[in-house]
Design a protein around this motif. Structure first.
Motif, PDB file in Angstrom:
ATOM      1  N   VAL A  62       0.865  -1.175   0.000  1.00 54.54           N
ATOM      2  CA  VAL A  62       0.000   0.000   0.000  1.00 54.54           C
ATOM      3  C   VAL A  62       0.904   1.229   0.000  1.00 54.54           C
ATOM      4  O   VAL A  62       1.704   1.421   0.908  1.00 54.54           O
ATOM      5  CB  VAL A  62      -0.928   0.010   1.228  1.00 54.54           C
ATOM      6  CG1 VAL A  62      -1.835   1.231   1.215  1.00 54.54           C
ATOM      7  CG2 VAL A  62      -1.743  -1.277   1.300  1.00 54.54           C
ATOM      8  N   GLU A  63       0.772   2.035  -1.065  1.00 54.36           N
ATOM      9  CA  GLU A  63       1.581   3.243  -1.214  1.00 54.36           C
ATOM     10  C   GLU A  63       0.680   4.426  -1.492  1.00 54.36           C
ATOM     11  O   GLU A  63      -0.525   4.263  -1.707  1.00 54.36           O
ATOM     12  CB  GLU A  63       2.592   3.048  -2.355  1.00 54.36           C
ATOM     13  CG  GLU A  63       3.579   1.937  -2.078  1.00 54.36           C
ATOM     14  CD  GLU A  63       4.607   1.773  -3.178  1.00 54.36           C
ATOM     15  OE1 GLU A  63       4.468   2.386  -4.253  1.00 54.36           O
ATOM     16  OE2 GLU A  63       5.566   1.008  -2.944  1.00 54.36           O
ATOM     17  N   LYS A  64       1.263   5.620  -1.518  1.00 54.23           N
ATOM     18  CA  LYS A  64       0.486   6.832  -1.796  1.00 54.23           C
ATOM     19  C   LYS A  64      -0.226   6.757  -3.131  1.00 54.23           C
ATOM     20  O   LYS A  64      -1.335   7.244  -3.277  1.00 54.23           O
ATOM     21  CB  LYS A  64       1.397   8.064  -1.776  1.00 54.23           C
ATOM     22  CG  LYS A  64       1.803   8.503  -0.396  1.00 54.23           C
ATOM     23  CD  LYS A  64       2.509   9.827  -0.443  1.00 54.23           C
ATOM     24  CE  LYS A  64       4.000   9.568  -0.480  1.00 54.23           C
ATOM     25  NZ  LYS A  64       4.803  10.788  -0.461  1.00 54.23           N
ATOM     26  N   ASP A  65       0.422   6.122  -4.112  1.00 51.07           N
ATOM     27  CA  ASP A  65      -0.160   6.073  -5.457  1.00 51.07           C
ATOM     28  C   ASP A  65      -1.096   4.892  -5.667  1.00 51.07           C
ATOM     29  O   ASP A  65      -1.578   4.669  -6.769  1.00 51.07           O
ATOM     30  CB  ASP A  65       0.943   6.082  -6.521  1.00 51.07           C
ATOM     31  CG  ASP A  65       1.820   4.838  -6.485  1.00 51.07           C
ATOM     32  OD1 ASP A  65       1.859   4.147  -5.446  1.00 51.07           O
ATOM     33  OD2 ASP A  65       2.465   4.549  -7.512  1.00 51.07           O
ATOM     34  N   GLY A  66      -1.355   4.109  -4.625  1.00 49.98           N
ATOM     35  CA  GLY A  66      -2.317   3.029  -4.761  1.00 49.98           C
ATOM     36  C   GLY A  66      -1.880   1.731  -4.123  1.00 49.98           C
ATOM     37  O   GLY A  66      -0.950   1.674  -3.331  1.00 49.98           O
ATOM     38  N   ILE A  67      -2.577   0.678  -4.510  1.00 49.21           N
ATOM     39  CA  ILE A  67      -2.336  -0.673  -3.981  1.00 49.21           C
ATOM     40  C   ILE A  67      -1.664  -1.506  -5.053  1.00 49.21           C
ATOM     41  O   ILE A  67      -2.070  -1.496  -6.221  1.00 49.21           O
ATOM     42  CB  ILE A  67      -3.656  -1.338  -3.543  1.00 49.21           C
ATOM     43  CG1 ILE A  67      -4.299  -0.540  -2.414  1.00 49.21           C
ATOM     44  CG2 ILE A  67      -3.422  -2.789  -3.122  1.00 49.21           C
ATOM     45  CD1 ILE A  67      -5.681  -1.034  -2.038  1.00 49.21           C
ATOM     46  N   TRP A  68      -0.654  -2.229  -4.651  1.00 43.42           N
ATOM     47  CA  TRP A  68       0.068  -3.147  -5.531  1.00 43.42           C
ATOM     48  C   TRP A  68      -0.008  -4.549  -4.940  1.00 43.42           C
ATOM     49  O   TRP A  68      -0.007  -4.721  -3.722  1.00 43.42           O
ATOM     50  CB  TRP A  68       1.538  -2.750  -5.622  1.00 43.42           C
ATOM     51  CG  TRP A  68       1.791  -1.443  -6.279  1.00 43.42           C
ATOM     52  CD1 TRP A  68       1.631  -0.193  -5.729  1.00 43.42           C
ATOM     53  CD2 TRP A  68       2.248  -1.239  -7.612  1.00 43.42           C
ATOM     54  NE1 TRP A  68       1.970   0.761  -6.643  1.00 43.42           N
ATOM     55  CE2 TRP A  68       2.362   0.158  -7.803  1.00 43.42           C
ATOM     56  CE3 TRP A  68       2.595  -2.096  -8.651  1.00 43.42           C
ATOM     57  CZ2 TRP A  68       2.783   0.700  -9.004  1.00 43.42           C
ATOM     58  CZ3 TRP A  68       3.027  -1.544  -9.845  1.00 43.42           C
ATOM     59  CH2 TRP A  68       3.119  -0.164 -10.021  1.00 43.42           C
TER      60      TRP A  68
END
Length: 145
Positions: free
Chosen positions: A107-113
């Motif tokens: 989970v990162e600022k730019d979304g879910i991976w």
């Protein structure tokens, strides 16, 4: 009950009244055993040890190699708890575009991976175009030796 998909085979835990297997509670030496050491026997239920919420827990067999560096190998048995909240870095069983897969959540600022644990596989960025559900969190893995 058994349900198969391309990546995982799901199994529902059977309810049992079994007392469990016998546990030798002396520690098993990987070196030289002491013949004089006493040991105590008691019953051990893997259900009680590995399953916290029986109503929300399922088993699934791994199919594939995308998570081998996390210790999840082909044909390992996963214990999955659907009542646990998904969090960054947890290993999750996800339903992605019509198929189940097991990956580490990133989970990162730019979304879910969905992060595989094998360099031969690429991370999957989840977008609004994906049909995506985090189905449950892997709590344990059972291996055959």
């Amino acid at each position: 009950m058994t349900k198969s998909t391309q990546d995982l085979t799901f199994l529902t835990p059977k309810k049992t009244n079994s007392l469990g297997a016998i546990l030798v509670d002396a520690g098993i030496s990987a070196g030289f055993p002491s013949p004089a050491e006493d040991f105590k026997q008691q019953r051990l239920s893997l259900d009680e040890e590995l399953i916290k919420n029986k109503e929300a827990t399922f088993f699934a067999r791994v199919s594939g190699q995308s998570m081998i560096n996390a210790g999840l190998n082909d044909n390992d048995l996963l214990i999955i708890d659907r009542s646990l909240e998904p969090e960054h870095n947890k290993i999750a069983v996800c339903f992605l575009d019509g198929e189940f897969t097991v990956k580490r959540l990133r989970v990162e600022k730019d979304g879910i991976w969905l992060q595989p644990e094998n360099d031969n596989y690429k991370p999957i960025k989840i977008t609004q175009d994906n049909q995506f559900v985090i189905w449950g969190i892997v709590t344990n893995v059972i291996k055959k030796v």
